[in-house]
Enzyme design. Structure first.
Site, PDB file in Angstrom:
ATOM      1  N   ARG A  15     101.203  16.114  28.918  1.00  0.00           N
ATOM      2  CA  ARG A  15     100.113  16.359  27.963  1.00  0.00           C
ATOM      3  C   ARG A  15     100.639  16.793  26.593  1.00  0.00           C
ATOM      4  O   ARG A  15      99.910  17.390  25.805  1.00  0.00           O
ATOM      5  CB  ARG A  15      99.173  17.432  28.527  1.00  0.00           C
TER       6      ARG A  15
ATOM      7  N   CYS B 121      96.539   5.866  10.238  1.00  0.00           N
ATOM      8  CA  CYS B 121      97.313   4.689  10.645  1.00  0.00           C
ATOM      9  C   CYS B 121      98.259   5.029  11.796  1.00  0.00           C
ATOM     10  O   CYS B 121      98.220   4.385  12.846  1.00  0.00           O
ATOM     11  CB  CYS B 121      98.094   4.128   9.463  1.00  0.00           C
TER      12      CYS B 121
ATOM     13  N   ALA C 243      99.893  -1.146  10.991  1.00  0.00           N
ATOM     14  CA  ALA C 243     101.267  -0.984  10.526  1.00  0.00           C
ATOM     15  C   ALA C 243     101.590  -1.944   9.393  1.00  0.00           C
ATOM     16  O   ALA C 243     101.748  -3.151   9.610  1.00  0.00           O
ATOM     17  CB  ALA C 243     102.243  -1.194  11.685  1.00  0.00           C
ATOM     18  N   ASP C 244     101.667  -1.407   8.177  1.00  0.00           N
ATOM     19  CA  ASP C 244     102.144  -2.148   7.006  1.00  0.00           C
ATOM     20  C   ASP C 244     103.661  -2.224   7.147  1.00  0.00           C
ATOM     21  O   ASP C 244     104.383  -1.295   6.798  1.00  0.00           O
ATOM     22  CB  ASP C 244     101.729  -1.405   5.736  1.00  0.00           C
TER      23      ASP C 244
ATOM     24  N   HIS D  89     101.583  -5.930  10.736  1.00  0.00           N
ATOM     25  CA  HIS D  89     101.370  -7.002   9.769  1.00  0.00           C
ATOM     26  C   HIS D  89     102.267  -6.895   8.544  1.00  0.00           C
ATOM     27  O   HIS D  89     102.786  -5.829   8.219  1.00  0.00           O
ATOM     28  CB  HIS D  89      99.905  -7.017   9.314  1.00  0.00           C
TER      29      HIS D  89
ATOM     30  N   TYR E 274     101.607  -7.784   4.561  1.00  0.00           N
ATOM     31  CA  TYR E 274     100.648  -8.234   3.557  1.00  0.00           C
ATOM     32  C   TYR E 274     101.209  -9.480   2.862  1.00  0.00           C
ATOM     33  O   TYR E 274     102.428  -9.621   2.692  1.00  0.00           O
ATOM     34  CB  TYR E 274     100.378  -7.128   2.541  1.00  0.00           C
TER      35      TYR E 274
END
Length: 277
Positions: free
Chosen positions: A127, A159, A181-182, A220, A222
């Site tokens: 936990r 995020c 996730a950039d 991803h 951009y």
């Protein structure tokens, strides 16, 4: 860091075109995991130069429970500028959730402190998690970050949503789940930040470091960073640096910027990209 370059390659080769909140557009995959043995070096990307000061100060800011951008600006860190109000407010983002999660009766929970106490008393516990994903505080996607903050909500939805600790053979490991996730701009920072946090908590609990496991949901690139990713993939990684923590403060909340030193960090030049807001 081969693991990170492999991720860039995976997205560019198999990712699908998707729209997104910012209107920029992405190439995206769903579900990906990277593992880093922290005993072998500190996972700081070497195929482009990272602004280490931003990583350290942001983590200290989170641990302080601070949600105002002023502290970061005073230390030359501008990574939250686009989301802050004119007074620097960002709403109940990471720091608030980590150390002052609000209960229904108005009391708060310091999740970081609870994890550390559990590590000391019951390291086999399953936990030992910290969550920054609080649905009650999420922003309204139809409003600007600043409008959301003025209504008491987060400027930006969480995020890197939650993370869990695990102890085996006297070594502390951490797994992060990052729902969005950039990969070009954000993920290298997130890897280094949580690896640093793992080292700090290991020191506070008299453990050695084990692994940092990064797990991504919507992972991803951009569209305005695809060329930069190709450039980065063309570069050969250098050996990982080492992290040195110069002193052991009284608690996890007492670290200062000068307590940390990265030894042997060699990198390729910085690659400029525009953040999608």
């Amino acid at each position: 860091m081969k693991q990170y370059l492999d991720l860039l390659k995976h997205i560019t080769e198999t990712g699908v075109a998707k729209g997104d909140r910012t209107g920029t557009g992405t190439r995206s995959v769903f579900g990906y995991q990277m593992r880093f043995n922290l005993e072998e070096g500190f996972p700081l990307v070497t195929t482009k130069k990272l602004h280490l000061k931003s990583i350290v100060y942001e983590l200290l800011w989170f641990l302080n429970g601070d949600t105002n951008n002023q502290y970061l600006k005073e230390h030359g860190v501008r990574i939250w500028d686009e989301w802050a109000t004119e007074t620097g407010d960002l709403g109940p983002i990471y720091g608030r959730q980590w150390v002052a999660w609000e209960k229904p009766n108005g009391d708060t929970i310091n999740q970081i402190e609870e994890v550390i106490q559990t590590l000391k008393k019951n390291p086999n516990s399953r936990r030992m998690l910290v969550s920054a994903w609080n649905p009650a505080d999420l922003p309204d996607e139809s409003m600007s970050p600043q409008e959301n903050v003025k209504q008491g909500r987060m400027a930006l939805a969480t995020c890197h949503a939650f993370f869990q600790f695990y102890v085996a053979n006297g070594k502390l490991s951490c797994q992060l789940y990052q729902r969005s996730a950039d990969t070009f701009l954000g993920v290298p920072f997130n890897i280094a930040s949580y690896a640093l946090l793992t080292h700090m908590i290991a020191q506070q609990t008299d453990l050695e470091v084990g692994e940092f496991v990064w797990t991504g949901g919507d992972v991803h690139l951009y569209n305005n960073t695809l060329e930069q990713a190709e450039l980065q993939m063309s570069r050969t990684p250098y050996a990982l640096p080492k992290l040195k923590i110069k002193r052991k403060p009284p608690s996890i909340f007492d670290y200062e910027f000068d307590d940390f030193e990265i030894e042997g960090y060699e990198s390729h030049p910085h690659i400029k990209a525009v953040v999608s807001v």
